[in-house]
Write a protein that holds these residues in place. Structure first.
Motif, PDB file in Angstrom:
ATOM      1  N   ALA A  70       0.832  -1.096   0.161  1.00  0.00           N
ATOM      2  CA  ALA A  70       0.022  -0.011  -0.008  1.00  0.00           C
ATOM      3  C   ALA A  70       0.758   1.217   0.024  1.00  0.00           C
ATOM      4  CB  ALA A  70      -0.951  -0.071   1.117  1.00  0.00           C
ATOM      5  N   ASN A  71       2.101   1.324   0.469  1.00  0.00           N
ATOM      6  CA  ASN A  71       2.764   2.307   0.548  1.00  0.00           C
ATOM      7  C   ASN A  71       3.377   2.579  -0.631  1.00  0.00           C
ATOM      8  OD1 ASN A  71       4.254   4.201   2.002  1.00  0.00           O
ATOM      9  ND2 ASN A  71       6.118   3.177   2.126  1.00  0.00           N
ATOM     10  N   ILE A  72       3.506   1.730  -1.616  1.00  0.00           N
ATOM     11  CA  ILE A  72       4.057   1.974  -3.184  1.00  0.00           C
ATOM     12  C   ILE A  72       3.061   3.281  -3.443  1.00  0.00           C
ATOM     13  CG2 ILE A  72       4.302   1.000  -5.211  1.00  0.00           C
ATOM     14  CD1 ILE A  72       4.654  -2.009  -4.137  1.00  0.00           C
ATOM     15  N   PHE A  73       1.903   3.217  -3.361  1.00  0.00           N
ATOM     16  CA  PHE A  73       1.020   4.306  -3.978  1.00  0.00           C
ATOM     17  C   PHE A  73       0.965   5.363  -3.139  1.00  0.00           C
ATOM     18  CE2 PHE A  73      -0.295  -0.302  -4.956  1.00  0.00           C
ATOM     19  CZ  PHE A  73      -0.420   0.030  -6.417  1.00  0.00           C
ATOM     20  N   GLN A  74       1.765   5.500  -2.195  1.00  0.00           N
ATOM     21  CA  GLN A  74       1.681   6.742  -1.408  1.00  0.00           C
ATOM     22  C   GLN A  74       2.982   7.561  -1.907  1.00  0.00           C
ATOM     23  OE1 GLN A  74       1.311   5.777   2.747  1.00  0.00           O
ATOM     24  NE2 GLN A  74      -0.795   4.774   2.468  1.00  0.00           N
ATOM     25  N   GLN A  75       3.828   6.795  -2.802  1.00  0.00           N
ATOM     26  CA  GLN A  75       4.935   7.637  -3.163  1.00  0.00           C
ATOM     27  C   GLN A  75       4.925   8.295  -4.510  1.00  0.00           C
ATOM     28  OE1 GLN A  75       7.429   7.369  -0.765  1.00  0.00           O
ATOM     29  NE2 GLN A  75       6.308   6.086   0.301  1.00  0.00           N
ATOM     30  N   PRO A  76       4.830   9.599  -4.323  1.00  0.00           N
ATOM     31  CA  PRO A  76       4.515  10.157  -6.013  1.00  0.00           C
ATOM     32  C   PRO A  76       5.293   9.954  -7.042  1.00  0.00           C
ATOM     33  CG  PRO A  76       4.197  11.579  -4.263  1.00  0.00           C
ATOM     34  CD  PRO A  76       4.838  10.502  -3.472  1.00  0.00           C
ATOM     35  N   ASP A  77       6.691   9.684  -6.454  1.00  0.00           N
ATOM     36  CA  ASP A  77       7.798   9.411  -7.388  1.00  0.00           C
ATOM     37  C   ASP A  77       7.681   8.186  -8.187  1.00  0.00           C
ATOM     38  OD1 ASP A  77       9.152  11.801  -7.184  1.00  0.00           O
ATOM     39  OD2 ASP A  77      10.717  11.029  -5.581  1.00  0.00           O
ATOM     40  N   PHE A  78       7.146   7.227  -7.458  1.00  0.00           N
ATOM     41  CA  PHE A  78       7.101   5.676  -8.023  1.00  0.00           C
ATOM     42  C   PHE A  78       5.939   5.662  -9.015  1.00  0.00           C
ATOM     43  CE2 PHE A  78       8.701   3.108  -3.891  1.00  0.00           C
ATOM     44  CZ  PHE A  78       9.808   3.836  -4.016  1.00  0.00           C
TER      45      PHE A  78
END
Length: 265
Positions: free
Chosen positions: A51-59
């Motif tokens: 879930a933290n992946i989608f909270q990283q704008p750079d990703f």
């Protein structure tokens, strides 16, 4: 004696497969760890890192940029590479071997050197925007795959099929699209897959050509890893593995690469 050799080769193949798969299994395991650092053995199970992946704008922006660059660079490599291969395999071109070596030269030079040279030339000297510079760099990375795979398919193709089409009144241009391209379709699909996967996952060229306005996914992952040593990196690595496997699966189901390869043989 033959059975003994086959058993030995089978054992060696299994060992190599285990050595290749074991690190991937460790990455998958650490992606579910409920601790704040990448460590083994894992202490608990959680999906929060995914879930933290989608909270990283750079990703998110990096994925979109890498996807766009990989598609454009792969298509450009096909558009330029296929006619080049056709000319090299069908016509008596002077210094043909020199041209073949030229097209394959990016594979002989380390990617980090290509990235630095492109950065000095495209960005510093010509002051090109980041996106065109990235596409040029990834195009150079993709072109050798197209040249190699399509050349092998063109050499295996029977020239008499194309000549028979000419005798029946088909023009050379029309014969290229109706006869040649369908017969080398398997190699074209394979070349696009190789180009896309290598471009999407490329690090050296993307690092040099990366800019403040455009972020590629591999550099974004490296930047995140420098500041945060948590299992989010493992989670996004698993997502990328699934993404790559899904592309290969869908290509096989939609295009039927094995059937096309059998037909060409």
């Amino acid at each position: 004696m033959l059975n003994r050799k086959n058993k030995t080769l089978t054992i060696i193949s299994i060992i190599i497969l285990i050595l290749l798969m074991f690190p991937l299994l460790l990455v998958i395991l650490t992606s579910f760890n409920n601790q704040d650092s990448i460590s083994l053995p894992i202490k608990g199970f959680t999906l929060s890192w995914y879930a933290n992946i989608f909270q990283q704008p750079d990703f998110i922006s990096g994925f979109e940029s890498s996807l766009l660059v990989a598609i454009i660079a792969s298509l450009l490599a096909l558009i330029i590479g296929i006619p080049a291969v056709y000319a090299l395999t069908r016509f008596n071109i002077i210094h043909k071997s020199w041209f073949q070596s030229f097209f394959l030269s990016p594979t002989l030079i380390p990617e980090i050197v290509i990235g630095f040279a492109l950065y000095q030339t495209a960005v510093i000297s010509f002051r090109l925007p980041v996106m065109p510079s990235l596409i040029i760099g990834h195009f150079l990375l993709c072109l050798p795959y197209v040249i190699r795979l399509v050349t092998a398919s063109m050499l295996l193709m029977d020239k008499n099929i194309e000549e028979a089409a000419w005798v029946c009144g088909c023009s050379p241009q029309k014969g290229f699209f109706l006869i040649v391209l369908p017969n080398i379709k398997a190699s074209i699909v394979a070349a696009f897959m190789m180009c896309f996967i290598n471009s999407f996952n490329n690090i050296p060229i993307s690092l040099f050509m990366n800019g403040p306005s455009i972020t590629m996914l591999p550099p974004a992952i490296l930047n995140y890893l420098q500041n945060n040593y948590d299992p989010t990196v493992s989670a996004i690595s698993v997502v990328l593995m699934i993404f790559t496997a899904l592309i290969m699966f869908l290509t096989e189901k939609i295009v039927g690469l094995n059937k096309l390869t059998d037909r060409s043989n």
